[in-house]
Write a protein that holds these residues in place. Structure first.
Motif, PDB file in Angstrom:
ATOM      1  N   GLY A   1       0.870  -1.177   0.000  1.00  0.00           N
ATOM      2  CA  GLY A   1       0.000   0.000   0.000  1.00  0.00           C
ATOM      3  C   GLY A   1       0.905   1.224   0.000  1.00  0.00           C
ATOM      4  N   ASP A   2       0.478   2.321  -0.594  1.00  0.00           N
ATOM      5  CA  ASP A   2       1.325   3.503  -0.780  1.00  0.00           C
ATOM      6  C   ASP A   2       0.421   4.728  -0.878  1.00  0.00           C
ATOM      7  OD1 ASP A   2       3.293   5.329  -1.616  1.00  0.00           O
ATOM      8  OD2 ASP A   2       3.504   4.452  -3.617  1.00  0.00           O
ATOM      9  N   SER A   3       0.683   5.734  -0.042  1.00  0.00           N
ATOM     10  CA  SER A   3      -0.174   6.923  -0.076  1.00  0.00           C
ATOM     11  C   SER A   3       0.602   8.124   0.450  1.00  0.00           C
ATOM     12  CB  SER A   3      -1.434   6.681   0.775  1.00  0.00           C
ATOM     13  OG  SER A   3      -2.321   7.764   0.709  1.00  0.00           O
TER      14      SER A   3
ATOM     15  N   GLY B   1       3.263   8.436 -11.062  1.00  0.00           N
ATOM     16  CA  GLY B   1       2.601   7.357 -10.338  1.00  0.00           C
ATOM     17  C   GLY B   1       2.899   6.017 -11.012  1.00  0.00           C
ATOM     18  N   HIS B   2       2.231   4.961 -10.535  1.00  0.00           N
ATOM     19  CA  HIS B   2       2.652   3.611 -10.916  1.00  0.00           C
ATOM     20  C   HIS B   2       1.586   2.586 -10.588  1.00  0.00           C
ATOM     21  CE1 HIS B   2       3.507   3.158  -6.545  1.00  0.00           C
ATOM     22  NE2 HIS B   2       3.804   4.453  -6.641  1.00  0.00           N
ATOM     23  N   GLY B   3       1.666   1.431 -11.262  1.00  0.00           N
ATOM     24  CA  GLY B   3       0.924   0.274 -10.801  1.00  0.00           C
ATOM     25  C   GLY B   3       1.526  -0.206  -9.493  1.00  0.00           C
TER      26      GLY B   3
ATOM     27  N   LEU C   1      -3.839   1.188  -9.509  1.00  0.00           N
ATOM     28  CA  LEU C   1      -2.964   2.322  -9.838  1.00  0.00           C
ATOM     29  C   LEU C   1      -2.694   3.155  -8.596  1.00  0.00           C
ATOM     30  CD1 LEU C   1      -4.685   3.671 -13.112  1.00  0.00           C
ATOM     31  CD2 LEU C   1      -2.838   1.967 -12.927  1.00  0.00           C
ATOM     32  N   ALA C   2      -1.427   3.553  -8.435  1.00  0.00           N
ATOM     33  CA  ALA C   2      -1.070   4.580  -7.447  1.00  0.00           C
ATOM     34  C   ALA C   2      -0.980   5.892  -8.213  1.00  0.00           C
ATOM     35  CB  ALA C   2       0.251   4.240  -6.772  1.00  0.00           C
ATOM     36  N   VAL C   3      -1.967   6.749  -7.976  1.00  0.00           N
ATOM     37  CA  VAL C   3      -2.012   8.046  -8.665  1.00  0.00           C
ATOM     38  C   VAL C   3      -1.472   9.089  -7.709  1.00  0.00           C
ATOM     39  CG1 VAL C   3      -3.512   9.727  -9.808  1.00  0.00           C
ATOM     40  CG2 VAL C   3      -4.026   7.275  -9.985  1.00  0.00           C
ATOM     41  N   GLU C   4      -0.498   9.864  -8.144  1.00  0.00           N
ATOM     42  CA  GLU C   4       0.165  10.779  -7.207  1.00  0.00           C
ATOM     43  C   GLU C   4       0.597  12.091  -7.855  1.00  0.00           C
ATOM     44  OE1 GLU C   4       3.903   9.371  -5.564  1.00  0.00           O
ATOM     45  OE2 GLU C   4       3.777   7.549  -6.727  1.00  0.00           O
ATOM     46  N   PRO C   5      -0.359  13.034  -7.972  1.00  0.00           N
ATOM     47  CA  PRO C   5       0.010  14.337  -8.512  1.00  0.00           C
ATOM     48  C   PRO C   5       1.051  15.048  -7.653  1.00  0.00           C
ATOM     49  CG  PRO C   5      -2.269  14.340  -7.715  1.00  0.00           C
ATOM     50  CD  PRO C   5      -1.808  12.932  -7.704  1.00  0.00           C
TER      51      PRO C   5
ATOM     52  N   PHE D   1      -0.136  14.559  -3.289  1.00  0.00           N
ATOM     53  CA  PHE D   1      -1.142  13.677  -2.687  1.00  0.00           C
ATOM     54  C   PHE D   1      -1.145  12.378  -3.473  1.00  0.00           C
ATOM     55  CE2 PHE D   1      -2.536  17.807  -1.241  1.00  0.00           C
ATOM     56  CZ  PHE D   1      -3.108  17.575   0.006  1.00  0.00           C
ATOM     57  N   GLU D   2      -1.391  11.269  -2.790  1.00  0.00           N
ATOM     58  CA  GLU D   2      -1.370   9.967  -3.483  1.00  0.00           C
ATOM     59  C   GLU D   2      -2.374   9.005  -2.860  1.00  0.00           C
ATOM     60  OE1 GLU D   2       2.377   7.871  -3.054  1.00  0.00           O
ATOM     61  OE2 GLU D   2       1.864   6.429  -4.611  1.00  0.00           O
ATOM     62  N   HIS D   3      -3.062   8.253  -3.734  1.00  0.00           N
ATOM     63  CA  HIS D   3      -3.875   7.121  -3.295  1.00  0.00           C
ATOM     64  C   HIS D   3      -3.653   5.941  -4.238  1.00  0.00           C
ATOM     65  CE1 HIS D   3      -6.245   8.450   0.076  1.00  0.00           C
ATOM     66  NE2 HIS D   3      -6.684   9.525  -0.550  1.00  0.00           N
TER      67      HIS D   3
HETATM   68 CO    CO Z   1       3.790   5.885  -5.081  1.00  0.00          CO
END
Ligand code: CO
Ligand code: MF3
Length: 256
Positions: free
Chosen positions: A111-113, A174-176, A206-210, A239-241
């Motif tokens: 998990g990554d946020s 960001g990344h899978g 997907l880890a989306v992280e603007p 920010f990332e989720h």
């Molecule tokens: Co990330």
């Protein structure tokens, strides 16, 4: 190849995601004037230990740095974009913003946020930077759906940020995510027609992280080999989720 997860695997990623969320909530509450970024590191590492989780970042080898990262958090203050390192001498003060980014591995799944916290009162422009970056992520989350395409997600971040007069960092994306912290596909916060634009399918995560700068988009890395900062010294927000593609639309794994 983009790895798709089964419902049982998504449940495991959910547990990692919720632990990351709990840690970030605690660190957000701790982030007041006088707290050091090292205080945050210590608290996060203890929560991971207590939960029987492995830190995702500590020991993670990053080719661009030529070495493994040494902390469980990235704490990036003000003009630091990402990969700021926790430091007992870095005392948070009024008007600062701190991006706190962390990840865990539980039962084989990551998990990554990340979130960015204002310390005390910050300027109007900085409040807007945080709001626009967070809105860009929320809008992008809405585009993580089966049958859609990766560029829908990337383009949504790009449009919202540009429409509000801020700029997008291009060097970090960001990344899978799944059994690896970084999986395919890359998820840039902009559309580059030279990249592939895969269709999104059930089970992808997907880890989306603007990462958004108040000033110019240009970044550089400090002599410490890690800390990425804005070249013009302007503030940067992050920010990332992690979001799973499901039959019922986007499932944000890293919040309740
Ligand atoms: Co990330
Ligand atoms: N948070 C970063 C990401 O989402 C990873 C940090 S790299 C590390 O990709 F070196 F800190 F692990």
């Amino acid at each position: 190849m983009i790895v798709r997860k089964t419902p049982a695997e998504l449940e495991k990623m959910r547990r990692s995601g919720l632990l990351v969320w709990q840690i970030l909530q605690k660190l957000k509450d701790m982030s007041v004037e006088g707290t050091t970024t090292w205080d945050l590191e210590v608290a996060a590492e203890k929560m991971m230990d207590d939960a029987g989780a492995r830190p995702a970042f500590k020991g993670y080898y990053v080719p661009a740095a030529g070495e493994a990262y040494r902390f469980v958090l990235c704490t990036s203050v003000n003009s630091e974009i990402v990969h700021g390192m926790p430091n007992p001498r870095r005392v948070l003060k009024k008007g600062d913003i701190v991006s706190i980014d962390t990840g865990v591995k539980l039962d084989g799944y990551y998990g990554d946020s990340a979130l960015t916290v204002p310390i005390g009162e910050v300027s109007e422009q900085t409040r807007k930077l945080l709001a626009v970056t967070q809105e860009a992520l929320e809008l992008a989350i809405g585009r993580v759906r089966a049958g859609g395409r990766l560029f829908d997600v990337c383009g949504t971040v790009e449009e919202h940020v540009k429409a509000n007069g801020f700029s997008i960092v291009r060097e970090y994306v960001g990344h899978g995510i799944g059994t690896q912290l970084h999986e395919e596909p890359q998820v840039p916060n902009y559309v580059d027609r030279k990249n592939e634009n895969p269709r999104l399918k059930e089970g992808m995560v997907l880890a989306v992280e603007p990462m958004v700068n108040a000033g110019k988009p240009d970044a550089m890395v400090l002599k410490d080999k890690w800390t990425a900062v804005t070249r013009d010294g302007s503030y940067s927000a992050h920010f990332e989720h992690c979001i799973a593609v499901t039959g019922n639309g986007p499932w944000v794994l890293t919040r309740p």
